[in-house]
Design an enzyme around this catalytic site. Structure first.
Site, PDB file in Angstrom:
ATOM      1  N   GLY A  76      54.426  39.428  61.084  1.00 32.66           N
ATOM      2  CA  GLY A  76      53.652  39.848  59.921  1.00 32.66           C
ATOM      3  C   GLY A  76      52.822  40.703  60.055  1.00 32.66           C
ATOM      4  CB  CYS A  77      50.483  41.627  63.012  1.00 31.61           C
ATOM      5  SG  CYS A  77      49.644  40.345  62.780  1.00 31.61           S
ATOM      6  CB  THR A  78      55.027  44.276  62.243  1.00 30.21           C
ATOM      7  OG1 THR A  78      54.259  44.414  63.455  1.00 30.21           O
ATOM      8  CG2 THR A  78      55.987  45.634  61.937  1.00 30.21           C
TER       9      THR A  78
END
Length: 92
Positions: free
Chosen positions: A48-50
């Protein structure tokens, strides 16, 4: 540190942290001249962060036109591999 929640549009409390180049970095050093998109994430290379950071990176020209600095905060000490892997332009 304040325990009051921050809402969208609120002025973030000033803080100092260590930058990617291992120098002190203070939020107030950016805010007088720019809008700031401040986001936090738990760890480099999580799915998700990527996705989020790549979307910011792909939209960097739009943020530049809006005179906005993108600031990501995580507990990771070294982001070099993450920055290089995704060609991130806004992380210093």
């Amino acid at each position: 540190m304040s325990s009051t929640p921050i809402s969208v549009g609120d002025v973030a409390p000033d803080f100092t942290s260590t930058s990617q180049s291992n120098t002190p970095w203070t939020l107030s050093s950016v805010t007088p001249s720019k809008h700031v998109v401040l986001y936090s994430y738990p760890k480099d290379d999580t799915p998700g962060c990527t996705k989020q950071v790549c979307k910011f990176n792909d939209s960097i020209e739009l943020f530049d036109k809006l005179d906005a600095a993108i600031v990501g905060v995580s507990a990771d000490a070294d982001h070099t591999q993450f920055i290089n892997k995704y060609g991130l332009k806004f992380i210093k």
